[in-house]
Design a protein around this motif. Sequence first.
Motif, PDB file in Angstrom:
ATOM      1  N   GLU A 197       0.828  -1.191   0.000  1.00 21.19           N
ATOM      2  CA  GLU A 197       0.000   0.000   0.000  1.00 21.19           C
ATOM      3  C   GLU A 197       0.872   1.254   0.000  1.00 21.19           C
ATOM      4  O   GLU A 197       1.810   1.376   0.788  1.00 21.19           O
ATOM      5  CB  GLU A 197      -0.908  -0.009   1.238  1.00 21.19           C
ATOM      6  CG  GLU A 197      -1.786   1.208   1.413  1.00 21.19           C
ATOM      7  CD  GLU A 197      -2.543   1.172   2.723  1.00 21.19           C
ATOM      8  OE1 GLU A 197      -3.655   1.724   2.776  1.00 21.19           O
ATOM      9  OE2 GLU A 197      -2.034   0.578   3.700  1.00 21.19           O
ATOM     10  N   PHE A 198       0.529   2.182  -0.861  1.00 22.46           N
ATOM     11  CA  PHE A 198       1.207   3.469  -0.897  1.00 22.46           C
ATOM     12  C   PHE A 198       0.899   4.268   0.359  1.00 22.46           C
ATOM     13  O   PHE A 198      -0.246   4.312   0.820  1.00 22.46           O
ATOM     14  CB  PHE A 198       0.765   4.255  -2.136  1.00 22.46           C
ATOM     15  CG  PHE A 198       1.151   5.702  -2.107  1.00 22.46           C
ATOM     16  CD1 PHE A 198       2.467   6.093  -2.294  1.00 22.46           C
ATOM     17  CD2 PHE A 198       0.197   6.682  -1.891  1.00 22.46           C
ATOM     18  CE1 PHE A 198       2.829   7.429  -2.266  1.00 22.46           C
ATOM     19  CE2 PHE A 198       0.549   8.019  -1.862  1.00 22.46           C
ATOM     20  CZ  PHE A 198       1.870   8.390  -2.055  1.00 22.46           C
ATOM     21  N   VAL A 199       1.925   4.909   0.910  1.00 19.61           N
ATOM     22  CA  VAL A 199       1.766   5.755   2.084  1.00 19.61           C
ATOM     23  C   VAL A 199       2.053   7.218   1.757  1.00 19.61           C
ATOM     24  O   VAL A 199       1.220   8.089   1.989  1.00 19.61           O
ATOM     25  CB  VAL A 199       2.666   5.285   3.243  1.00 19.61           C
ATOM     26  CG1 VAL A 199       2.548   6.240   4.429  1.00 19.61           C
ATOM     27  CG2 VAL A 199       2.302   3.864   3.651  1.00 19.61           C
ATOM     28  N   ALA A 200       3.232   7.497   1.218  1.00 16.54           N
ATOM     29  CA  ALA A 200       3.628   8.879   0.955  1.00 16.54           C
ATOM     30  C   ALA A 200       4.807   8.891   0.004  1.00 16.54           C
ATOM     31  O   ALA A 200       5.570   7.927  -0.068  1.00 16.54           O
ATOM     32  CB  ALA A 200       3.996   9.611   2.253  1.00 16.54           C
ATOM     33  N   THR A 201       4.971   9.991  -0.710  1.00 18.75           N
ATOM     34  CA  THR A 201       6.125  10.169  -1.581  1.00 18.75           C
ATOM     35  C   THR A 201       6.553  11.626  -1.557  1.00 18.75           C
ATOM     36  O   THR A 201       5.743  12.513  -1.276  1.00 18.75           O
ATOM     37  CB  THR A 201       5.835   9.712  -3.025  1.00 18.75           C
ATOM     38  OG1 THR A 201       7.023   9.804  -3.817  1.00 18.75           O
ATOM     39  CG2 THR A 201       4.747  10.564  -3.656  1.00 18.75           C
ATOM     40  N   ILE A 202       7.820  11.859  -1.848  1.00 22.49           N
ATOM     41  CA  ILE A 202       8.377  13.201  -1.829  1.00 22.49           C
ATOM     42  C   ILE A 202       9.356  13.342  -2.986  1.00 22.49           C
ATOM     43  O   ILE A 202      10.151  12.443  -3.264  1.00 22.49           O
ATOM     44  CB  ILE A 202       9.046  13.508  -0.469  1.00 22.49           C
ATOM     45  CG1 ILE A 202       9.533  14.955  -0.408  1.00 22.49           C
ATOM     46  CG2 ILE A 202      10.181  12.526  -0.183  1.00 22.49           C
ATOM     47  CD1 ILE A 202       9.909  15.400   0.994  1.00 22.49           C
ATOM     48  N   SER A 203       9.295  14.480  -3.666  1.00 24.29           N
ATOM     49  CA  SER A 203      10.176  14.744  -4.790  1.00 24.29           C
ATOM     50  C   SER A 203      11.510  15.279  -4.304  1.00 24.29           C
ATOM     51  O   SER A 203      11.706  15.589  -3.127  1.00 24.29           O
ATOM     52  CB  SER A 203       9.532  15.748  -5.747  1.00 24.29           C
ATOM     53  OG  SER A 203       9.547  17.049  -5.188  1.00 24.29           O
ATOM     54  N   GLN A 204      12.449  15.403  -5.232  1.00 27.09           N
ATOM     55  CA  GLN A 204      13.755  15.970  -4.915  1.00 27.09           C
ATOM     56  C   GLN A 204      13.612  17.365  -4.319  1.00 27.09           C
ATOM     57  O   GLN A 204      14.354  17.736  -3.409  1.00 27.09           O
ATOM     58  CB  GLN A 204      14.624  16.018  -6.169  1.00 27.09           C
ATOM     59  CG  GLN A 204      16.038  16.528  -5.942  1.00 27.09           C
ATOM     60  CD  GLN A 204      16.955  15.475  -5.360  1.00 27.09           C
ATOM     61  OE1 GLN A 204      16.735  14.285  -5.532  1.00 27.09           O
ATOM     62  NE2 GLN A 204      17.992  15.923  -4.662  1.00 27.09           N
ATOM     63  N   ALA A 205      12.649  18.132  -4.824  1.00 26.51           N
ATOM     64  CA  ALA A 205      12.446  19.501  -4.374  1.00 26.51           C
ATOM     65  C   ALA A 205      11.550  19.612  -3.146  1.00 26.51           C
ATOM     66  O   ALA A 205      11.358  20.720  -2.646  1.00 26.51           O
ATOM     67  CB  ALA A 205      11.866  20.345  -5.507  1.00 26.51           C
ATOM     68  N   PRO A 260      13.880   7.416 -10.210  1.00 25.50           N
ATOM     69  CA  PRO A 260      14.435   8.638 -10.798  1.00 25.50           C
ATOM     70  C   PRO A 260      13.367   9.680 -11.050  1.00 25.50           C
ATOM     71  O   PRO A 260      12.219   9.366 -11.393  1.00 25.50           O
ATOM     72  CB  PRO A 260      15.039   8.135 -12.115  1.00 25.50           C
ATOM     73  CG  PRO A 260      14.239   6.922 -12.463  1.00 25.50           C
ATOM     74  CD  PRO A 260      13.905   6.281 -11.149  1.00 25.50           C
ATOM     75  N   ASP A 261      13.743  10.911 -10.860  1.00 25.91           N
ATOM     76  CA  ASP A 261      13.003  12.072 -11.324  1.00 25.91           C
ATOM     77  C   ASP A 261      11.669  12.255 -10.608  1.00 25.91           C
ATOM     78  O   ASP A 261      11.637  12.793  -9.510  1.00 25.91           O
ATOM     79  CB  ASP A 261      12.829  12.006 -12.841  1.00 25.91           C
ATOM     80  CG  ASP A 261      12.498  13.348 -13.460  1.00 25.91           C
ATOM     81  OD1 ASP A 261      12.169  13.378 -14.657  1.00 25.91           O
ATOM     82  OD2 ASP A 261      12.567  14.377 -12.759  1.00 25.91           O
ATOM     83  N   LEU A 262      10.564  11.783 -11.193  1.00 30.42           N
ATOM     84  CA  LEU A 262       9.231  12.129 -10.749  1.00 30.42           C
ATOM     85  C   LEU A 262       8.728  11.226  -9.637  1.00 30.42           C
ATOM     86  O   LEU A 262       9.107  10.059  -9.527  1.00 30.42           O
ATOM     87  CB  LEU A 262       8.256  12.073 -11.924  1.00 30.42           C
ATOM     88  CG  LEU A 262       8.594  12.949 -13.132  1.00 30.42           C
ATOM     89  CD1 LEU A 262       7.568  12.747 -14.229  1.00 30.42           C
ATOM     90  CD2 LEU A 262       8.668  14.410 -12.725  1.00 30.42           C
ATOM     91  N   THR A 263       7.809  11.779  -8.833  1.00 36.75           N
ATOM     92  CA  THR A 263       7.147  10.983  -7.815  1.00 36.75           C
ATOM     93  C   THR A 263       6.154  10.019  -8.457  1.00 36.75           C
ATOM     94  O   THR A 263       5.697  10.212  -9.575  1.00 36.75           O
ATOM     95  CB  THR A 263       6.402  11.875  -6.816  1.00 36.75           C
ATOM     96  OG1 THR A 263       5.441  12.675  -7.518  1.00 36.75           O
ATOM     97  CG2 THR A 263       7.373  12.778  -6.077  1.00 36.75           C
ATOM     98  N   SER A 264       5.820   8.967  -7.722  1.00 37.88           N
ATOM     99  CA  SER A 264       4.843   7.993  -8.161  1.00 37.88           C
ATOM    100  C   SER A 264       4.210   7.354  -6.939  1.00 37.88           C
ATOM    101  O   SER A 264       4.864   7.175  -5.910  1.00 37.88           O
ATOM    102  CB  SER A 264       5.486   6.916  -9.040  1.00 37.88           C
ATOM    103  OG  SER A 264       4.549   5.895  -9.360  1.00 37.88           O
ATOM    104  N   THR A 265       2.932   6.987  -7.055  1.00 32.93           N
ATOM    105  CA  THR A 265       2.234   6.245  -6.015  1.00 32.93           C
ATOM    106  C   THR A 265       2.203   4.745  -6.287  1.00 32.93           C
ATOM    107  O   THR A 265       1.622   3.996  -5.503  1.00 32.93           O
ATOM    108  CB  THR A 265       0.795   6.754  -5.864  1.00 32.93           C
ATOM    109  OG1 THR A 265       0.067   6.521  -7.073  1.00 32.93           O
ATOM    110  CG2 THR A 265       0.779   8.248  -5.551  1.00 32.93           C
ATOM    111  N   LYS A 266       2.825   4.295  -7.362  1.00 30.56           N
ATOM    112  CA  LYS A 266       2.802   2.893  -7.770  1.00 30.56           C
ATOM    113  C   LYS A 266       4.114   2.217  -7.386  1.00 30.56           C
ATOM    114  O   LYS A 266       5.185   2.640  -7.809  1.00 30.56           O
ATOM    115  CB  LYS A 266       2.572   2.772  -9.266  1.00 30.56           C
ATOM    116  CG  LYS A 266       1.260   3.359  -9.747  1.00 30.56           C
ATOM    117  CD  LYS A 266       1.117   3.227 -11.254  1.00 30.56           C
ATOM    118  CE  LYS A 266      -0.189   3.797 -11.746  1.00 30.56           C
ATOM    119  NZ  LYS A 266      -0.319   3.700 -13.216  1.00 30.56           N
ATOM    120  N   SER A 267       4.013   1.142  -6.612  1.00 30.58           N
ATOM    121  CA  SER A 267       5.216   0.445  -6.186  1.00 30.58           C
ATOM    122  C   SER A 267       6.002  -0.117  -7.360  1.00 30.58           C
ATOM    123  O   SER A 267       7.234  -0.183  -7.310  1.00 30.58           O
ATOM    124  CB  SER A 267       4.862  -0.672  -5.204  1.00 30.58           C
ATOM    125  OG  SER A 267       4.019  -1.633  -5.809  1.00 30.58           O
TER     126      SER A 267
END
Length: 123
Positions: free
Chosen positions: A46-54, A100-107
């Motif tokens: 299950e997705f919880v959280a994600t954070i980008s480089q910025a 790499p690069d962009l955030t994603s909610t998919k494992s």
Amino acid sequence: QVQLVESGGGLVQAGGSLRLSCAYSGRTFSRYAAGWFRQAPGKEREFVATISQAGRVVYSADSVKGRFTISRDNAKNTVNLQMNSLKPEDTAVYYCAVRPDLTSTKSSEYNYWGQGTQVTVSA
């Protein structure tokens, strides 16, 4: 390659707090997005959280409900998950992952994973 080492899991009472940390190293790509996922026995990851480089963040609102905060310290190469007001339903193995690069909610879209850390919340 990228290596990830997680820490901070444990056993807490309902209503307590834990801070998970994920230390990453390596130079596969210049910019990274990091995510936290969790998996309980017999359930989907299950997705919880994600954070980008910025520092832009996305949360799973239906499960986290404002109780968790994801952050990163690029100078220390760490990603953290502060978990407050923990509930028994939060019990799971928590995984840190990087892509790499962009955030994603998919494992399935994450390239590198930590070993997981167990979080157990007692009633």
